[in-house]
Design a protein around this motif. Structure first.
Motif, PDB file in Angstrom:
ATOM      1  N   ARG A 257       1.126  -1.112  -0.319  1.00  0.00           N
ATOM      2  CA  ARG A 257      -0.174   0.203  -0.262  1.00  0.00           C
ATOM      3  C   ARG A 257       0.730   1.299   0.189  1.00  0.00           C
ATOM      4  NH1 ARG A 257      -4.701  -2.273   3.808  1.00  0.00           N
ATOM      5  NH2 ARG A 257      -6.390  -2.575   2.756  1.00  0.00           N
ATOM      6  N   LEU A 258       1.817   1.359   0.992  1.00  0.00           N
ATOM      7  CA  LEU A 258       2.724   2.450   0.757  1.00  0.00           C
ATOM      8  C   LEU A 258       3.285   2.128  -0.846  1.00  0.00           C
ATOM      9  CD1 LEU A 258       4.054   2.125   4.454  1.00  0.00           C
ATOM     10  CD2 LEU A 258       2.290   3.960   3.616  1.00  0.00           C
ATOM     11  N   GLU A 259       3.898   2.145  -1.238  1.00  0.00           N
ATOM     12  CA  GLU A 259       4.744   2.123  -2.304  1.00  0.00           C
ATOM     13  C   GLU A 259       3.568   2.230  -3.532  1.00  0.00           C
ATOM     14  OE1 GLU A 259       5.806  -2.707  -2.919  1.00  0.00           O
ATOM     15  OE2 GLU A 259       7.691  -2.614  -2.045  1.00  0.00           O
ATOM     16  N   HIS A 260       2.174   1.878  -3.984  1.00  0.00           N
ATOM     17  CA  HIS A 260       1.689   2.650  -4.394  1.00  0.00           C
ATOM     18  C   HIS A 260       1.201   4.097  -3.969  1.00  0.00           C
ATOM     19  CE1 HIS A 260       0.639  -0.664  -7.295  1.00  0.00           C
ATOM     20  NE2 HIS A 260       0.845  -1.644  -5.939  1.00  0.00           N
ATOM     21  N   ILE A 261       1.160   4.294  -3.068  1.00  0.00           N
ATOM     22  CA  ILE A 261       0.661   5.768  -2.093  1.00  0.00           C
ATOM     23  C   ILE A 261       1.541   6.478  -2.256  1.00  0.00           C
ATOM     24  CG2 ILE A 261       0.450   7.809   0.059  1.00  0.00           C
ATOM     25  CD1 ILE A 261      -0.906   4.895   1.054  1.00  0.00           C
ATOM     26  N   ARG A 262       3.397   6.223  -2.544  1.00  0.00           N
ATOM     27  CA  ARG A 262       3.828   7.117  -2.312  1.00  0.00           C
ATOM     28  C   ARG A 262       4.682   7.112  -4.266  1.00  0.00           C
ATOM     29  NH1 ARG A 262       9.508   6.271  -4.491  1.00  0.00           N
ATOM     30  NH2 ARG A 262       9.299   3.346  -4.289  1.00  0.00           N
ATOM     31  N   GLN A 263       4.193   6.573  -4.889  1.00  0.00           N
ATOM     32  CA  GLN A 263       4.255   6.840  -6.724  1.00  0.00           C
ATOM     33  C   GLN A 263       2.515   7.626  -7.117  1.00  0.00           C
ATOM     34  OE1 GLN A 263       3.311   2.993  -8.165  1.00  0.00           O
ATOM     35  NE2 GLN A 263       5.705   1.958  -7.465  1.00  0.00           N
ATOM     36  N   ASP A 264       1.756   7.713  -6.464  1.00  0.00           N
ATOM     37  CA  ASP A 264       0.875   8.979  -6.770  1.00  0.00           C
ATOM     38  C   ASP A 264       1.017   9.961  -5.910  1.00  0.00           C
ATOM     39  OD1 ASP A 264      -0.393   6.720  -7.872  1.00  0.00           O
ATOM     40  OD2 ASP A 264      -2.159   6.648  -6.252  1.00  0.00           O
ATOM     41  N   LEU A 265       1.769   9.969  -4.956  1.00  0.00           N
ATOM     42  CA  LEU A 265       2.229  11.542  -4.418  1.00  0.00           C
ATOM     43  C   LEU A 265       3.414  11.936  -5.074  1.00  0.00           C
ATOM     44  CD1 LEU A 265       2.417  10.530  -0.710  1.00  0.00           C
ATOM     45  CD2 LEU A 265       0.439  11.942  -1.998  1.00  0.00           C
ATOM     46  N   GLY A 266       4.344  11.050  -5.957  1.00  0.00           N
ATOM     47  CA  GLY A 266       5.103  11.518  -6.941  1.00  0.00           C
ATOM     48  C   GLY A 266       4.746  12.061  -8.104  1.00  0.00           C
ATOM     49  N   ASP A 267       2.456  11.970  -8.571  1.00  0.00           N
ATOM     50  CA  ASP A 267       2.547  11.729 -10.214  1.00  0.00           C
ATOM     51  C   ASP A 267       1.788  13.535  -9.793  1.00  0.00           C
ATOM     52  OD1 ASP A 267       1.625  11.842 -12.184  1.00  0.00           O
ATOM     53  OD2 ASP A 267       0.393  10.592 -12.137  1.00  0.00           O
ATOM     54  N   PRO A 268       2.917  14.383 -10.901  1.00  0.00           N
ATOM     55  CA  PRO A 268       2.269  15.842 -11.202  1.00  0.00           C
ATOM     56  C   PRO A 268       0.791  15.774 -11.592  1.00  0.00           C
ATOM     57  CG  PRO A 268       4.419  15.583 -11.778  1.00  0.00           C
ATOM     58  CD  PRO A 268       3.883  13.638 -11.799  1.00  0.00           C
ATOM     59  N   ALA A 269       0.190  14.532 -12.255  1.00  0.00           N
ATOM     60  CA  ALA A 269      -1.348  14.590 -12.443  1.00  0.00           C
ATOM     61  C   ALA A 269      -2.093  14.080 -11.218  1.00  0.00           C
ATOM     62  CB  ALA A 269      -1.411  14.087 -13.593  1.00  0.00           C
TER      63      ALA A 269
END
Length: 317
Positions: A257-269
């Motif tokens: 879960r944390l890995e997916h959240i981290r990816q989304d937090l770094g997505d400018p979109a």
């Protein structure tokens, strides 16, 4: 970095703890016995998020003796990579030879000896206790042990460390932080592989299906009982499958879960989406609990991570 000349050698410290002040001993202190010559080496410190690192380059042979101290956090370990030269490392009753391209695990809390022939290049990283302490506690026998280098995952980690050492001078803070997270994740894999093989036959195939199921349902309430029922096994057998891999099912779900959240937090979109909405999308709905988990895993708050990630992406664009 502070050094102190003594009759029995040179006391060196502050190469991993760069905030060290002269006269203030730190947990990374070692005694270098330099055969009567003044100790000389070039030290280039780096930070990879929670991981302190340093590349040490010297021309003369050195013999390094640890100065074990209670100031070293219990569970903290070191991972070294010999980039040039030869030598050996001794700890916990084992002595391992070192050749270019070898990495080795050891602890600064327990006595060790390290000898390097000159010229040498030695890349060292400090792994905080929070990152892999539980695995080090259950695995055993990995310090100063060349056998670990035979593992496929260890070969991948070696290649990663070699490239990180090459690229370290040009890495920005965010990239360094993310690479530090990759190193600790890869080290977890190495430690698990060193102690527990994949389950044989049908067990491996079942575990693969369960992992896929978890990834597809991270946003749902994932309870061991419901996961077990979906695969027609008992909760006890489900827990056993994960314990054989050196982790609990809860730890695996939380980390994914944390890995997916981290990816989304770094997505400018997704910059317009509130942090908590992203966390809730991946199954972490309690803001306080989520914030503590994220900081514990990555050493930074979710909002700080997003600000760094998006500002860096914007600057690159």
């Amino acid at each position: 970095m502070p050094i102190e000349r003594r009759q029995d050698g040179t006391l060196v410290y502050g190469y991993l703890d760069t905030a060290a002040e002269l006269g203030v001993r730190t947990s990374d202190a070692v005694l270098v016995r330099d055969q009567g010559r003044p100790y000389q080496a070039e030290m280039r410190p780096y930070r990879f998020g929670m991981l302190g690192a340093c590349e040490i380059t010297g021309d003369d042979p050195v013999r390094v003796h640890s100065l074990p101290s209670s100031s070293v956090p219990d569970g903290e370990h070191l991972i070294s990579l010999l980039r040039c030269g030869n030598g050996w490392l001794e700890q916990d009753g084992r002595r391992a030879s070192l050749s270019p391209g070898d990495f080795m695990l050891y602890s600064g809390r327990r006595p060790f000896r390290l000898e390097l022939d000159g010229p040498y290049r030695y890349f060292l990283m400090r792994i905080p206790a929070a990152a892999v302490d539980r695995l080090f506690g259950t695995v055993g026998g990995v310090t100063a042990n060349r056998e670990i280098l035979r593992l496929p995952s260890a070969r991948i980690l070696t290649a990663m460390l070699m490239e990180m050492a090459d690229q370290a001078p040009g890495l920005g803070p965010l990239t360094g932080r993310e690479l530090g997270q990759h190193v600790t994740a890869m080290l977890r894999t190495v430690l698990r592989e060193s102690s527990r093989p994949d389950p044989p036959g049908d067990g491996a195939a079942l575990l693969e299906r369960i992992l896929d199921h978890i990834d597809r349902h991270l946003g749902d309430e994932l309870l061991p009982g419901t996961i077990a029922a979906a695969h027609h096994v008992s909760p006890r057998y489900l827990h056993k499958l994960f314990e054989q891999q050196g982790q609990s099912i809860g730890e695996h779900v939380r980390r994914r879960r944390l890995e997916h959240i981290r990816q989304d937090l770094g997505d400018p979109a997704l910059a317009h989406v509130p942090v908590q909405a992203i966390a809730g999308r991946w199954g972490l709905k309690d803001p306080s609990h989520f914030s503590k988990l994220f900081r514990s895993e990555y050493g930074i708050s979710p909002r700080e991570f997003r600000r760094e990630a998006i500002s860096r992406t914007g600057a690159r664009v």
